[in-house]
Structure formats: C-alpha cells, structure tokens
Design an enzyme around this catalytic site. Structure first.
Site, mmCIF file in Angstrom:
data_model
loop_
_atom_site.group_PDB
_atom_site.id
_atom_site.type_symbol
_atom_site.label_atom_id
_atom_site.label_comp_id
_atom_site.label_asym_id
_atom_site.label_seq_id
_atom_site.Cartn_x
_atom_site.Cartn_y
_atom_site.Cartn_z
ATOM 1 N N LYS A 123 32.616 37.484 41.604
ATOM 2 C CA LYS A 123 31.990 38.705 40.714
ATOM 3 C C LYS A 123 33.096 38.864 39.483
ATOM 4 O O LYS A 123 34.062 39.172 39.512
ATOM 5 C CB LYS A 123 32.453 39.803 41.937
ATOM 6 C CG LYS A 123 31.782 41.084 41.704
ATOM 7 C CD LYS A 123 31.496 41.545 40.117
ATOM 8 C CE LYS A 123 32.373 42.898 39.743
ATOM 9 N NZ LYS A 123 32.456 42.755 38.344
ATOM 10 N N GLU A 136 46.461 40.335 42.272
ATOM 11 C CA GLU A 136 47.415 40.178 40.969
ATOM 12 C C GLU A 136 46.953 41.330 40.132
ATOM 13 O O GLU A 136 45.878 41.551 39.955
ATOM 14 C CB GLU A 136 46.763 38.718 40.396
ATOM 15 C CG GLU A 136 46.858 37.644 41.087
ATOM 16 C CD GLU A 136 48.063 36.891 41.656
ATOM 17 O OE1 GLU A 136 49.206 37.458 41.054
ATOM 18 O OE2 GLU A 136 48.369 36.225 42.522
ATOM 19 N N CYS A 193 48.341 40.622 31.082
ATOM 20 C CA CYS A 193 49.321 40.922 32.017
ATOM 21 C C CYS A 193 50.674 40.483 31.770
ATOM 22 O O CYS A 193 51.631 41.316 31.981
ATOM 23 C CB CYS A 193 48.769 40.636 33.525
ATOM 24 S SG CYS A 193 48.610 38.815 33.413
ATOM 25 N N GLU A 248 51.202 50.776 31.970
ATOM 26 C CA GLU A 248 50.718 49.725 31.420
ATOM 27 C C GLU A 248 49.672 50.167 30.199
ATOM 28 O O GLU A 248 48.723 50.785 30.715
ATOM 29 C CB GLU A 248 49.957 48.653 32.086
ATOM 30 C CG GLU A 248 49.673 47.380 31.516
ATOM 31 C CD GLU A 248 48.830 46.544 32.606
ATOM 32 O OE1 GLU A 248 47.872 47.039 33.387
ATOM 33 O OE2 GLU A 248 49.059 45.451 32.719
HETATM 34 P P1 NAD Z 1 40.013 46.072 36.490
HETATM 35 O O1 NAD Z 1 40.527 46.575 38.071
HETATM 36 O O2 NAD Z 1 39.257 47.234 35.852
HETATM 37 O O3 NAD Z 1 38.484 44.937 36.879
HETATM 38 C C1 NAD Z 1 39.073 43.618 37.590
HETATM 39 C C2 NAD Z 1 37.810 43.353 38.319
HETATM 40 O O4 NAD Z 1 37.760 44.396 39.377
HETATM 41 C C3 NAD Z 1 36.524 43.288 37.509
HETATM 42 O O5 NAD Z 1 35.696 42.206 38.011
HETATM 43 C C4 NAD Z 1 35.766 44.759 37.734
HETATM 44 O O6 NAD Z 1 34.502 44.622 37.762
HETATM 45 C C5 NAD Z 1 36.449 44.856 39.456
HETATM 46 N N1 NAD Z 1 36.324 46.293 40.000
HETATM 47 C C6 NAD Z 1 36.305 47.379 39.227
HETATM 48 N N2 NAD Z 1 36.371 48.449 40.239
HETATM 49 C C7 NAD Z 1 36.198 47.802 41.307
HETATM 50 C C8 NAD Z 1 36.137 48.475 42.577
HETATM 51 N N3 NAD Z 1 36.113 49.840 42.439
HETATM 52 N N4 NAD Z 1 36.044 47.580 43.976
HETATM 53 C C9 NAD Z 1 36.078 46.200 43.601
HETATM 54 N N5 NAD Z 1 35.885 45.614 42.399
HETATM 55 C C10 NAD Z 1 36.090 46.582 41.033
HETATM 56 O O7 NAD Z 1 40.863 45.077 35.601
HETATM 57 P P2 NAD Z 1 40.588 44.654 34.049
HETATM 58 O O8 NAD Z 1 40.593 45.751 33.033
HETATM 59 O O9 NAD Z 1 39.220 43.732 34.235
HETATM 60 O O10 NAD Z 1 41.765 43.639 33.664
HETATM 61 C C11 NAD Z 1 42.853 44.261 33.332
HETATM 62 C C12 NAD Z 1 43.969 44.401 34.282
HETATM 63 O O11 NAD Z 1 44.124 43.231 34.974
HETATM 64 C C13 NAD Z 1 45.393 44.718 33.726
HETATM 65 O O12 NAD Z 1 45.901 45.554 34.485
HETATM 66 C C14 NAD Z 1 46.223 43.483 33.786
HETATM 67 O O13 NAD Z 1 47.496 43.637 33.912
HETATM 68 C C15 NAD Z 1 45.466 43.088 35.110
HETATM 69 N N6 NAD Z 1 45.631 41.402 34.924
HETATM 70 C C16 NAD Z 1 46.796 40.889 36.039
HETATM 71 C C17 NAD Z 1 46.903 39.551 35.899
HETATM 72 C C18 NAD Z 1 47.939 38.664 36.979
HETATM 73 O O14 NAD Z 1 47.990 37.656 37.197
HETATM 74 N N7 NAD Z 1 48.855 39.484 37.512
HETATM 75 C C19 NAD Z 1 46.126 38.707 35.386
HETATM 76 C C20 NAD Z 1 45.275 39.254 34.360
HETATM 77 C C21 NAD Z 1 44.914 40.800 34.204
#
Ligand code: NAD
Length: 593
Positions: A271, A353, A387, A485
């Site tokens: 997804k 993560e 991140c 963040e």
């Molecule tokens: P997000 O949490 O908004 O989305 C991530 C994924 O989750 C997407 O595919 C989204 O469609 C899905 N999603 C959203 N709501 C959901 C729900 N209720 N149930 C299931 N799935 C759902 O994050 P983003 O904006 O895509 O990414 C940015 C974030 O990711 C930042 O906080 C960043 O720090 C973090 N990040 C962390 C790492 C790491 O390795 N720690 C790496 C990259 C990004």
C-alpha cells in the site's frame, strides 16, 4: 588521525606499509556497465589477460552460489559530473514526461484490477501537472488482495530461501538497468532532486542485495544435539505482510519493507502513499518482469484512512511493516493487539518506523567549515522531508554567533528550483498540506524565537509547493518548533551554555532517531557516544544518508519499534521461530506404520 605523518612518525609504520596502495582496487561490477564496456571487458577477460575477480562472481552462472560467496557492497551513486550521466538523466526525464497521464490499475493475484475511484498524482514542482493516475482500492479490494496473498503463501513459503533471494537479485538487476528512468519518476512524482532521486534507487537496489544475502544466513536452521536428543530451530514466515509506505523515499522504503518480508517467505500487499503511487507501480512492474509468481505481491494503492486502515485491520494479515508518521504508526501498533475476526486469532506483529526531531550539537572547538555545511545539508536536503533530517542545531555559546551568521549566509545562497533542474538544491514540498503545515510552524516560530532567515521562493510559490529555508535563532529548548516534527525546511538553532546543557537539550525529545555532533575533542565525542539517546549517531558528519549494511537505520522512543532497516537482523521480524525436539533414544522401531 589517518594521515601518513602520524603513521610514519608517531606509530613508526614500516616504509612498505606507508607506500602501499591505500585502498584495494575497486571491485568492477561488469553487469553495471553499458553493453559495449561489458562486452569489451568480457572479451579481454576471456583472453586470459585481464582478471576481474568481483566481476566473475557477479556473472556466475549460478546466482545462488554467487550470492552467498560475494560480499555485499553498496551500489555506488551516479556521478553527475560525468557528461554522459547528465545527458542520460535528462533524456530519462524527457522520456518520462512523454508518458505523463498514464494510469496504474491495482494488481491482485497477478491481474490488473481497475476501480472507479482514482488517485491523481501531481508533480510537486509544477502542481498543475498531472503525472498520472492510479486506481484506489476499497475494502472489497483489500479482501481480494488478502485472499490472493493467502493463496500464494504455502507455495512461496515452501520455496528455498536461496531461490527467493534470486528473485530479489533479479529485481536489483532490473533496477540497475532502469536506474535513470526510475530516478526520473521519483523526481517528477516526489519532487526529489537528481542526486537524492538517484540515491533512492541505489538504496532500493541495496535492500534487495543485502536482504537476499542476510536471509540465507538468518533463516538457516540451527541445531543443538545432546546425546539422546536433537533440537532444531527453524524460522518460518509469519504469513501475509501488509506493507504501508511513505512518499518520502517512494522507491527505497517501499522496496526495503517489501523484499524484507518476501525473502522471509511472506507474500506482500503493498500500500504505497497516496502521493507516490506511480513510482510504486514501477516497482510492481519490476516484480512482474522478473516473473515473481502471481499473488506473491499485490499492488494496492489507496487512501490511508480507508484502504490502509482496512488492510491493517484485516484478520488475514499477520504482519504490518509501516513507515510513516508517529500518529498513524502508534494507532497501527495499538490495533495490532486487537483481533478483528475469529477465523485467525493472532496478535499482529507491527514494525513501525516513525518520525524524528533530530539534533546536531556544534561544540565550541568544532570545525565550523564542516559544521555549517553538515548542518545545512542535513536540515535542508530534500527540503527537510527526511525522517533523519536535522531540525535542531544546538550550538555552544562560544561559537554560537559565528556559526549562526555563517549558516544563515550559506543557506541564503541555496538555489531554489524545480526538482528536474539539475542545479536545484531546494525543491518543492510534497503537497499543499505540507506547505500549510510548514507555514503554520513558521508562524508559531515567530512567536517563540527570532527569525534569522526566511528564504524567498518568489514566483515558484505559484508554480509548485515551494517554501524557502527558514532558520530560527535563540530558540528555547522547550519551544514547540524545538519539539514537534515539522518535516520541512525549518531549522531551530538553540544556544547551550556548556556541553551538559547541549546533551540535555538534545535528549529532551520524544524521539530518538538520528543525532550528531561536530567536535575536535576526543573526550567530548566520547560523551556524545555514551550519552546521546539516538538510534543513529553521526560524529563530525551530516546526519542523513544512512547506507544499507553500513549504517543500519532506525530509532527508539517514539521514533519506532522494530529492527533497524538495512541491518543484520531486519529480516528476522518477518519470521516466527519454531523449535522441534526429538528424543532419539529409540525404544522399538516401526518402519511401515
Ligand atoms: P503518513 O503516516 O501520513 O503515511 C504513511 C503511510 O500510511 C501512507 O501510505 C498512508 O497512506 C498510510 N496511512 C495513513 N493513515 C493511515 C491509517 N489510518 N491506517 C493505515 N495506513 C494509513 O506519513 P507520511 O506523511 O507519508 O510520511 C512522513 C512521516 O514518515 C514522517 O513522520 C517521517 O518522519 C516518517 N518517516 C520515518 C522513517 C523512518 O525510517 N523512521 C522514514 C521515512 C519517513
């Protein structure tokens, strides 16, 4: 410390050693070269006058053997100083623009499935430009995808781990041949500049190469035998994996989580993030190109709150690999413990993560030339949307004013441009919601601290999701902009009276992802090693750009749960361990019953 002067005069190294070639000749990977060069090298080698050990291993007729023998090396970045690479990348950008408007249906059980609902993927650099569309899965599609994955499970799980690794290897090879094209899609869809987009592809290749090798070792049965008893520990796949990925590493992170689960024997439902479904469609195409059996990977783009939530809650899913925000990650973790049905009672294993609020300490004796560049690059690379990005610079009072002045001037010189422009250093944010969020934090920052730089993006603000680099000075360590963040180009500079304060400020965070320190004092570097609470600590360098195998990546506290991505035990979390104990002191023997 590594210079020949120290080695010669202080350590009394022999002359032979001082004059030795400093590094082993680079391994030449023939398969990564253009056809003509490859042919040339093979021809010369066949004549017996040219020996390339690493290349021979790469070209071994039996990839399984080669894989286990050949040690892992990171995929080198593309050198865009080479004219040919620049023109190939430009050509790839044009070729992909010509394909704008295409549509990616879902892929379930190897078949394309279209939906009435569609996701429109926009170019962050030119927000009126539609890169393409993808289907959007609903709850019924989630059910279908889970059924397909469950059907594929027994066959895929039974396959030898070496054979599964060969598929990963083939994926890596395919990515190499399509490297520029994949990078071009990343530029168009996520707004990453050339170098970062190229690194995204290289990291995806690394995940395939690394996990394939690791799995062979990790999944090997372990035996303990004592007289009269044998014990065997084996690792079996957990079942069906839901991979829920973010947009900021649209290829690397999606690939890493997917192939990690796959090589351990779990079919996957991918997804991808709503913002980057087309890069994910390219990955799905690669899985098809290497003839991965139908149903082993499904491509299920959709909205997070509906598709993602339904997938994560589905009782047919055994393991969730998630990378994204803290809010969603924590909710999935909670949800993993709940049983959504009665057919398959189990606690879902959740790998999550999440975010960071990463700090770099600049010590009083730091080399400011390096510190300024390292902080700037870590804070504003990919517009601060990593991140691992530095969002707090904690600077010792003695150098605070000098550091700040130089940082502000250096940042002022950053070129802001659309991501496809090779000169772009600061590109666009991912979407309008990200722009609004960053602007909200800038307003909060103005009430909390002194705005030392507000980068201007001029007319680009109308063209794409551009926001200039912002530096806030004299930020109180407990300010909102020093704690939350932001995920954009906003840096909080904090003054620290001494190193005790600096370390205390750095650790006063909900997160523990990356951190760093610039210092010339071995004692202070040692304190950083011991006391900074982060998953990845970088000394005298920037805090982004972790490499698979070299800097296994991931944090703790509210930055995540799970083993480090690109680390030696990552694949284990997609398995259960089983132990079979047999009493071998036979009492009778019944051969035919
Ligand atoms: P997000 O949490 O908004 O989305 C991530 C994924 O989750 C997407 O595919 C989204 O469609 C899905 N999603 C959203 N709501 C959901 C729900 N209720 N149930 C299931 N799935 C759902 O994050 P983003 O904006 O895509 O990414 C940015 C974030 O990711 C930042 O906080 C960043 O720090 C973090 N990040 C962390 C790492 C790491 O390795 N720690 C790496 C990259 C990004």
């Amino acid at each position: 410390n590594d210079s020949f002067l120290k080695a010669g005069f202080h350590d009394n190294a022999p002359v032979d050693k001082l004059l030795a070639r400093p590094v082993a000749p680079p391994a030449l990977v023939v398969s990564a070269l253009p056809e003509t060069a490859r042919g040339f090298i093979n021809a010369v080698r066949d004549n017996g006058s040219f020996r390339v050990a690493a290349a021979e291993q790469t070209l071994s007729p039996n990839p399984e053997t080669a894989m286990s023998h050949q040690s892992f090396t990171n995929e080198p970045p593309t050198d865009f100083a080479v004219t040919e690479h620049r023109s190939t990348m430009s050509a790839a950008l044009w070729r992909t623009v010509e394909q704008f408007g295409r549509h990616a249906p879902l892929v379930i059980a190897g078949r394309d499935v279209d939906t009435a609902a569609r996701i429109e993927s926009l170019n962050p650099s030119h927000h009126r430009q539609v890169v393409g569309t993808s289907a959007a899965a609903d709850v019924a599609h989630v059910d279908e995808a889970v059924v397909a994955a469950r059907r594929a499970l027994p066959g895929w799980a039974r396959l030898d781990v070496g054979r599964r690794g060969q598929y990963l290897w083939a994926v890596a090879e395919r990515m190499r041949t399509r490297r520029f094209e994949l990078a071009a899609w990343i530029v168009h869809e996520s707004g990453k500049g050339w170098i970062e987009a190229d690194a995204d592809v290289a990291e995806a290749i690394d995940f395939c190469e690394y996990y394939a090798r690791q799995a062979v070792e990790l999944l090997a049965p372990r035996r303990v035998a004592v007289p009269g008893e044998t014990n065997q520990l084996t690792r079996v796949p957990r079942g069906v994996a839901a991979v829920i990925a973010p947009w900021n590493f649209p290829l690397a992170i999606l690939t890493g989580m997917t192939v990690g689960a796959l090589v351990a024997g779990n079919p996957v439902i991918m997804k991808p993030a709503e913002q980057t479904p087309l890069v994910a469609a390219e990955l799905m195409q690669i899985f098809r190109d290497v003839d991965l059996p139908a149903g082993v990977v499904q491509y299920l783009p959709g909205v997070g709150e509906t598709t993602g939530a339904a997938l994560a809650a589905h009782e047919g899913v055994d393991v969730i690999a998630f990378t994204g925000s803290r809010q969603v990650g924590m909710s999935l973790y909670r949800q993993g413990a709940e049983q959504s049905g009665t057919l398959r009672p189990s606690v879902k294993h959740v790998v999550a993560e999440m975010g960071g609020k990463n700090a770099i300490i600049v010590d009083a004796d730091a080399d400011l030339d390096e510190a300024v560049l390292g902080v700037m690059h870590s804070a504003f690379g990919f517009q601060g949307q990593k991140c691992s990005a530095c969002s707090r610079a904690i600077v010792l009072a003695d150098v605070y004013d000098r550091f700040l002045e130089r940082l502000v001037e250096a940042t002022r010189s950053i070129t802001v441009a659309p991501a496809e422009d090779p000169g772009s250093v600061l590109g666009p944010l991912i979407d309008t919601a990200a722009v609004a969020k960053v602007q909200r934090y800038v307003e909060i920052g103005k009430s909390e601290a002194r705005l030392a730089l507000a980068g201007d993006v001029g007319a680009l603000a109308d063209e794409g999701h551009f926001v200039g680099a912002h530096i806030f000075a004299d930020v109180p360590p407990n300010a909102v902009i020093a704690r939350e963040e932001i995920f954009g180009p906003v840096l909080a500079v904090i003054r620290a009276g001494d190193l005790d304060d600096a370390i205390a400020f750095a650790n006063a965070s909900d997160y523990a992802l990356t951190g760093g320190m610039y210092s010339r004092s071995p004692a202070n570097l040692e304190r950083a090693r011991r006391e900074l609470e982060v998953g990845n600590l970088y000394l005298n360098r920037g805090v982004t750009g972790a490499l698979v195998g070299r800097q296994p990546f991931g944090g703790f506290k509210l930055s995540g749960v799970g083993h480090k991505a690109g680390g030696p035990d990552y694949v284990l979390q997609f398995t259960h361990a089983r132990v079979v104990t047999e009493n071998t002191m036979r009492r009778g023997f019944a051969p035919d019953e």
